[in-house]
Design an enzyme around this catalytic site. Sequence first.
Site, PDB file in Angstrom:
ATOM      1  N   ASP A 233       0.826  -1.199   0.000  1.00 59.94           N
ATOM      2  CA  ASP A 233       0.000   0.000   0.000  1.00 59.94           C
ATOM      3  C   ASP A 233       0.872   1.265   0.000  1.00 59.94           C
ATOM      4  O   ASP A 233       1.868   1.337   0.719  1.00 59.94           O
ATOM      5  CB  ASP A 233      -0.863  -0.027   1.272  1.00 59.94           C
ATOM      6  CG  ASP A 233      -1.940   1.039   1.287  1.00 59.94           C
ATOM      7  OD1 ASP A 233      -2.833   0.975   0.429  1.00 59.94           O
ATOM      8  OD2 ASP A 233      -1.900   1.921   2.161  1.00 59.94           O
ATOM      9  N   GLU A 314       1.636  -0.660  -5.041  1.00 51.03           N
ATOM     10  CA  GLU A 314       0.530   0.266  -5.287  1.00 51.03           C
ATOM     11  C   GLU A 314       1.150   1.655  -5.225  1.00 51.03           C
ATOM     12  O   GLU A 314       1.380   2.207  -4.147  1.00 51.03           O
ATOM     13  CB  GLU A 314      -0.563   0.137  -4.222  1.00 51.03           C
ATOM     14  CG  GLU A 314      -1.811   0.936  -4.590  1.00 51.03           C
ATOM     15  CD  GLU A 314      -2.183   2.078  -3.639  1.00 51.03           C
ATOM     16  OE1 GLU A 314      -3.180   2.753  -3.907  1.00 51.03           O
ATOM     17  OE2 GLU A 314      -1.482   2.302  -2.637  1.00 51.03           O
TER      18      GLU A 314
HETATM   19  C1  NOJ Z   1      -4.498   2.855  -0.908  1.00 55.08           C
HETATM   20  C2  NOJ Z   1      -5.624   1.931  -0.579  1.00 55.08           C
HETATM   21  O1  NOJ Z   1      -5.942   1.194  -1.722  1.00 55.08           O
HETATM   22  C3  NOJ Z   1      -6.756   2.796  -0.094  1.00 55.08           C
HETATM   23  O2  NOJ Z   1      -7.958   2.087   0.018  1.00 55.08           O
HETATM   24  C4  NOJ Z   1      -6.352   3.423   1.224  1.00 55.08           C
HETATM   25  O3  NOJ Z   1      -7.354   4.322   1.660  1.00 55.08           O
HETATM   26  C5  NOJ Z   1      -5.039   4.198   1.075  1.00 55.08           C
HETATM   27  N1  NOJ Z   1      -4.053   3.496   0.316  1.00 55.08           N
HETATM   28  C6  NOJ Z   1      -4.453   4.503   2.437  1.00 55.08           C
HETATM   29  O4  NOJ Z   1      -3.987   3.330   3.023  1.00 55.08           O
END
Ligand code: NOJ
Length: 593
Positions: A233, A314
């Site tokens: 993440d 991500e």
């Molecule tokens: C990316 C995640 O996919 C999202 O759902 C989240 O709110 C943010 N990162 C913060 O962790």
Amino acid sequence: MALTLTTTSPDVSILHTPHSGPAQWWRNAVIYQVYPRSFADANGDGIGDIAGITQRLDHLRELGVDALWLSPFYKSPQADAGYDVADYRQIDPLFGTLDDFDAMAAKARELNLKVIVDLVPNHTSDDHEWFKEALSAGPGSPERDRYMFRDGKGKNGELPPNNWQSIFGGPAWTRVDQRWNASEDGIADQQWYLHMFDTRQPDLNWDNAEVREDFESILRFWLDRGVDGFRIDVAHGMVKAAGLPDWNGLTSMVEGTTAEGATQIKTDGTPNEDGGNGGGNSGPMFDQDGVHEIYRSWHKVMETYDGDRALVAEAWVEPLSRLAMYVREDEMQQAFNFSYLTTKWDAAALRTVINASIRENDNVGAPTTWVLSNHDVVRHASRMGLATGELNPNGIGKNDPQPDAALGLRRARAATLQMLALPGSAYLYQGEELGLPDHTTLDDQYRQDPAWERKGHTEAGRDGCRVPIPWEADSPAYGFSTTGQSWLPQPDTYKACAADVQKATANSTFSMYQRALKLRREHNLGLGSLGWVTEFEHTGEVLAFENNNIIVLTNIGGDAIELPQGTRVVLSSAPMHSALTVERDVCVWIVRD
Ligand code: NOJ
Ligand code: CA
């Protein structure tokens, strides 16, 4: 328009040759994202759980994917639906137990599905032991050094340490004595802490050795339990520029970042030659060079395990040459391709982003990934039914312009067929195989995305794509839970999308996905090639490429296309009225006889 494609070999310009060398599973895997709270609820409390996933895992096998990625199920107060982790080694009771996880993973192995879990290293929950210790230990303590605490500016420290804004809206800093007080909590100092997301998600300090060590041990904890990989993440966010300099830009997850000092601009979905279309996050809090050191050390941890374990970034990073740095040989294995997701339905724009994506990943020897939907964006069946100019809204509310559902689904099916024929790895988001749209008329009282409050109700946020998925048309909550409970109400439109209806209907979206995945495997498209059919290189209306022996042609908004004799359509995203005519917003897979 008649296609002059010769039956022996069309004129193609080769962009990508078939993969050679070790074919690790992640190079061509189709990976299905399970959003645990909305997949299947086994105990009837209205929130999906791990036992529910285990019960429904056969669906993934039937669909024909290779792996599943689970969004967070860790112990968490759920201030950001689990992306606020209080304990990285425990399952939240809402979702079950570690035994439930092991049972789910064992069933996945039995079904020959790899399992990827989500790791959230940029921030923890404010319920994490470390954060509680940091608060009580006070300014200057080693406990505070695990997070980003700073004194404020101004005469009495009344101003935040810098001007950064949270991605969910509002300031990225909270002052300790504004949230806690001396008499009730015994905490009342005036330091500020950084949170790039919600105030309940304090950012960790990645210059702190203990933080680095603990995350390597968390990786090992899950690797020892047999997971095949991690989705990381905010992988571009952990290292911040030295001195935390002021920055006048503004970042949102989907709409991208404004230029310094400018007002918010939305991406218009038209990429540059470098693949960037405004969807990337920049500024001193993102994509700092120092972040790569972390992935090099994680790579070493992963390497000590067998079975080609994988790290997936991500990272909303542009241009794509910067994103490709995350998947260099000694770092991660894959990075999500958000530039592709945010590109508009236009052949020239898609060709540009596909070119840049493949070129930059080929440069570093990594597979390109493709994705159209996830739990943070409007589902592509809804997004693609919106009028141009509203390409990537952060959610659709009942007072917003509504998508054209039929057009959205028709385009979404075409976009999916096109995506699944591209070489590399592809991500599917639960429910898209059912043709599921967003809930675009959800009553505001149900909204739970923290961005809804933090942005002062100006954007609907992400709840619309997170609504529990329908399994059986005639069961309570469409089979999501045994009791009919559902943490977000499902719209009536979900009935026709229910898995049992889809599976019983010829030409349903589910059967199209199933057939595409089967053909993709049979023709080895994931490890395949890409050559553009040059006849269409300059049109904005047709996208046509060849991968191995399959020609993939999409009519994007043009007149019907006549395919030449001697070709045969093996898969079409919509029923065809004549065997060789491809109508608007249709993608076909063609072979030459
Ligand atoms: C990316 C995640 O996919 C999202 O759902 C989240 O709110 C943010 N990162 C913060 O962790
Ligand atoms: Ca449950």
